[in-house]
Design an enzyme around this catalytic site. Structure first.
Site, PDB file in Angstrom:
ATOM      1  N   GLU A 169       0.850  -1.287   0.144  1.00  0.00           N
ATOM      2  CA  GLU A 169       0.012   0.124   0.059  1.00  0.00           C
ATOM      3  C   GLU A 169       0.996   1.359   0.055  1.00  0.00           C
ATOM      4  O   GLU A 169       0.517   1.993   0.927  1.00  0.00           O
ATOM      5  CB  GLU A 169      -0.888   0.148   1.240  1.00  0.00           C
ATOM      6  CG  GLU A 169      -1.940  -1.261   1.291  1.00  0.00           C
ATOM      7  CD  GLU A 169      -2.960  -1.122   2.391  1.00  0.00           C
ATOM      8  OE1 GLU A 169      -2.618  -0.210   3.157  1.00  0.00           O
ATOM      9  OE2 GLU A 169      -3.694  -2.074   2.522  1.00  0.00           O
ATOM     10  N   HIS A 248     -10.620  -6.301  -2.125  1.00  0.00           N
ATOM     11  CA  HIS A 248     -11.512  -6.216  -0.787  1.00  0.00           C
ATOM     12  C   HIS A 248     -12.679  -5.442  -1.570  1.00  0.00           C
ATOM     13  O   HIS A 248     -12.489  -4.109  -1.909  1.00  0.00           O
ATOM     14  CB  HIS A 248     -11.181  -5.302   0.436  1.00  0.00           C
ATOM     15  CG  HIS A 248      -9.901  -6.002   1.017  1.00  0.00           C
ATOM     16  ND1 HIS A 248     -10.329  -7.057   1.802  1.00  0.00           N
ATOM     17  CD2 HIS A 248      -8.677  -5.892   1.040  1.00  0.00           C
ATOM     18  CE1 HIS A 248      -9.068  -7.458   2.351  1.00  0.00           C
ATOM     19  NE2 HIS A 248      -7.860  -6.851   1.809  1.00  0.00           N
ATOM     20  N   ASP A 279     -12.098 -10.530  -0.250  1.00  0.00           N
ATOM     21  CA  ASP A 279     -13.450 -10.868   0.425  1.00  0.00           C
ATOM     22  C   ASP A 279     -14.414  -9.915  -0.165  1.00  0.00           C
ATOM     23  O   ASP A 279     -14.247  -8.875  -0.963  1.00  0.00           O
ATOM     24  CB  ASP A 279     -13.123 -10.559   1.973  1.00  0.00           C
ATOM     25  CG  ASP A 279     -12.852  -9.328   2.221  1.00  0.00           C
ATOM     26  OD1 ASP A 279     -12.687  -8.415   1.446  1.00  0.00           O
ATOM     27  OD2 ASP A 279     -12.668  -9.028   3.653  1.00  0.00           O
TER      28      ASP A 279
HETATM   29  C1  XIL Z   1      -6.216  -6.113   8.581  1.00  0.00           C
HETATM   30  C2  XIL Z   1      -6.752  -7.361   9.327  1.00  0.00           C
HETATM   31  O1  XIL Z   1      -7.506  -8.196   8.809  1.00  0.00           O
HETATM   32  C3  XIL Z   1      -7.281  -6.823  10.584  1.00  0.00           C
HETATM   33  O2  XIL Z   1      -7.277  -7.897  11.616  1.00  0.00           O
HETATM   34  C4  XIL Z   1      -6.477  -5.705  11.255  1.00  0.00           C
HETATM   35  O3  XIL Z   1      -6.914  -5.155  12.488  1.00  0.00           O
HETATM   36  C5  XIL Z   1      -6.087  -4.728  10.196  1.00  0.00           C
HETATM   37  O4  XIL Z   1      -5.612  -5.304   9.091  1.00  0.00           O
HETATM   38  N1  XIL Z   1      -5.181  -4.739   3.802  1.00  0.00           N
HETATM   39  C6  XIL Z   1      -4.023  -5.535   4.430  1.00  0.00           C
HETATM   40  C7  XIL Z   1      -4.159  -6.361   5.478  1.00  0.00           C
HETATM   41  O5  XIL Z   1      -2.970  -5.372   3.765  1.00  0.00           O
HETATM   42  O6  XIL Z   1      -3.226  -6.366   6.191  1.00  0.00           O
HETATM   43  C8  XIL Z   1      -5.498  -5.690   6.325  1.00  0.00           C
HETATM   44  O7  XIL Z   1      -5.642  -6.732   7.367  1.00  0.00           O
HETATM   45  C9  XIL Z   1      -6.494  -5.400   5.607  1.00  0.00           C
HETATM   46  C10 XIL Z   1      -6.237  -4.431   4.477  1.00  0.00           C
END
Ligand code: XIL
Length: 459
Positions: A169, A248, A279
């Site tokens: 990111e 996502h 997801d």
């Molecule tokens: C999320 C986890 O699922 C949560 O449990 C935590 O509180 C925050 O991070 N992008 C990513 C992941 O690269 O590491 C993130 O995971 C979701 C968004």
């Protein structure tokens, strides 16, 4: 009949009566191999059906859920790759400078390795879940802290991680295509990404090195900026092997209509593409259709090497309100699950109708009794939609636990003594939907975690 095991395990071959047992076991093994070969084109799990398409199917895993038997059984049965959900992030691994804490992540990697699952490493350099001490460093110190973190972490699991998200990111949302502000970007400038990848290659040359991001799933200003960076890296020989698309999705951020084309244009740069945190919020048919679109897109791009969903069950999802995963809160398979399995070429419903005599079977575990030093476990073996003539499953205990007795089954053991393969004691016939149970006693030796079950193989 009760078999008393620990002492007799080593000498079992010398008893004539047990030789007979081994003969029967051998016959079941042979039958199992035939059945496996006969049903190779009708895989019944996500991992097995993805494997038939030359890909992995993974999930994010949380270490603190590994003592929940339904969680572990679903993980073991369905997935062949894992990504620690939080346990490999900087705040978890190096909460204070130079002091590394690998315990929780190691629990996940040893579980995965003992079951032959692949492991994605997530993530080395990211602005989030970053401990405060990192933001307090000046330029020179930050550079060496970043390189030290990458090197120490990658060497810890050297040779065991198939892909690492080296940088996560690093680009802004919106139309600018600019880099996101972070301690790394602000102090080290644009070159921090290249430096991180070069350090990573030197630390573990066996791992594929990925750049990972979200809102890059279709063509847009952000994905164009990532594309330009990857193209530049490839042109200049900066080591990069893969790009991760988090994926996502929800109503505000739906699956883009050019999802497949976007994966393909990155693949055309000569890197693998992976769907890393899938997801999709929703339910029922529309959720199932969206999942199918994503899986179809990956299958259509030969360099799309695998898919990871961001969790096993809706109840532990980071967006649980959106019920975005493949298993509901009770570990029931959702419509989305069947849609993914079918898209991968698998057969929902435990493999019924595939011909070759394999009707499939499932296993579930309950603890039935506990004492101060031991507990009894019971496994229910249930036939799927067709009758079966035999079954095999595994029960794995956590050392120093030891199985001291079994009943209603015919056990054999791997060399570690931790993995018990159980087959029927005599006739293994089960009608469609019918079940049987076997049981065992586990000496806890101070460790009370539930045993984990392998998938059930029917013959
Ligand atoms: C999320 C986890 O699922 C949560 O449990 C935590 O509180 C925050 O991070 N992008 C990513 C992941 O690269 O590491 C993130 O995971 C979701 C968004």
């Amino acid at each position: 009949m009760i078999n008393n095991l620990p002492r007799s395990r080593g000498s079992v071959r010398s008893h004539g009566r047990n030789l007979l047992v081994f003969g029967v076991v051998g016959a079941f093994v042979a039958a199992g191999l035939v059945a496996l070969a006969g049903t190779a084109s009708a895989a019944t799990t996500l991992g097995a059906s993805a494997a038939e398409r030359g890909r992995y199917f993974g999930t994010a895993v949380a270490a603190n859920r590994l003592n929940e038997s339904d969680y572990v059984n679903t993980l073991n049965a369905e997935f062949n790759s894992v990504t620690p959900e939080n346990e490999m992030k900087w705040d978890a691994l190096e909460p204070s400078q130079g002091s590394f804490n690998f315990g929780n992540a190691d629990r996940i990697t040893s579980h995965a390795q003992s079951r032959g699952m692949r492991i994605r490493g997530h993530t080395l350099v990211w602005h989030s879940q970053l401990p405060g001490w990192v933001s307090g460093l000046g330029t020179t110190q930050l550079r060496s802290a970043m390189n030290n973190h990458i090197t120490t972490v990658m060497r810890h699991w050297q040779g065991r991680i198939h892909s690492w998200d080296v940088v996560n990111e690093a680009f802004q949302d919106g139309g600018s295509g600019a880099r996101r502000s972070s301690p790394f970007q602000d102090r080290l400038g644009n070159g921090f990404i290249e430096e991180a990848f070069r350090t990573a290659r030197a630390a573990d040359p066996t791992a594929k090195l990925c750049y990972n991001d979200y809102n890059t799933d279709g063509a847009n200003a952000k994905s164009n900026a990532v594309f330009a960076m990857v193209q530049d890296f490839r042109n200049r020989g900066v080591p990069i092997d893969c790009v991760g698309f988090q994926s996502h999705f929800n109503a505000q951020s739906p699956v883009p209509s050019d999802y497949r084309q976007n994966l393909q244009r990155f693949a055309n740069l000569g890197v693998d593409v992976q769907i890393t945190e899938l997801d999709i919020e929703g339910s029922g048919t529309s959720q199932a259709n969206n999942y199918r679109t994503v899986v179809d897109a990956c299958l259509a791009v030969s360099r799309c090497t695998g898919i990871t969903v961001w969790g096993v069950t809706d109840k532990y999802s980071w967006r649980s309100g959106g019920t975005p995963l493949l298993f509901d809160g009770n570990y029931n398979k959702k419509a989305a699950y069947n849609s993914v399995l079918t898209a991968l070429g698998g057969t929902p419903g435990g493999g019924g109708g595939g011909g070759g005599g394999g009707g499939g079977c499932t296993v579930s575990y309950t603890e039935t009794q506990r004492w101060g030093d031991r507990f009894n476990g019971q496994v229910t073996v249930r036939a799927g939609s067709s009758a079966i003539n035999g079954w095999t499953t595994t029960v794995t205990v956590t050392p120093p636990q030891q199985v001291s007795a079994t009943w209603n089954g015919s056990p054999s053991w791997d060399t570690s003594g931790n993995v018990m393969t159980m087959r029927p004691n005599g006739n293994g016939n089960l009608a469609a939907g019918a079940s049987t149970t076997f049981g065992f006693t586990v000496m806890a030796n101070g460790t009370w975690s539930a045993p984990t079950l392998g998938s059930c193989t029917a013959s």
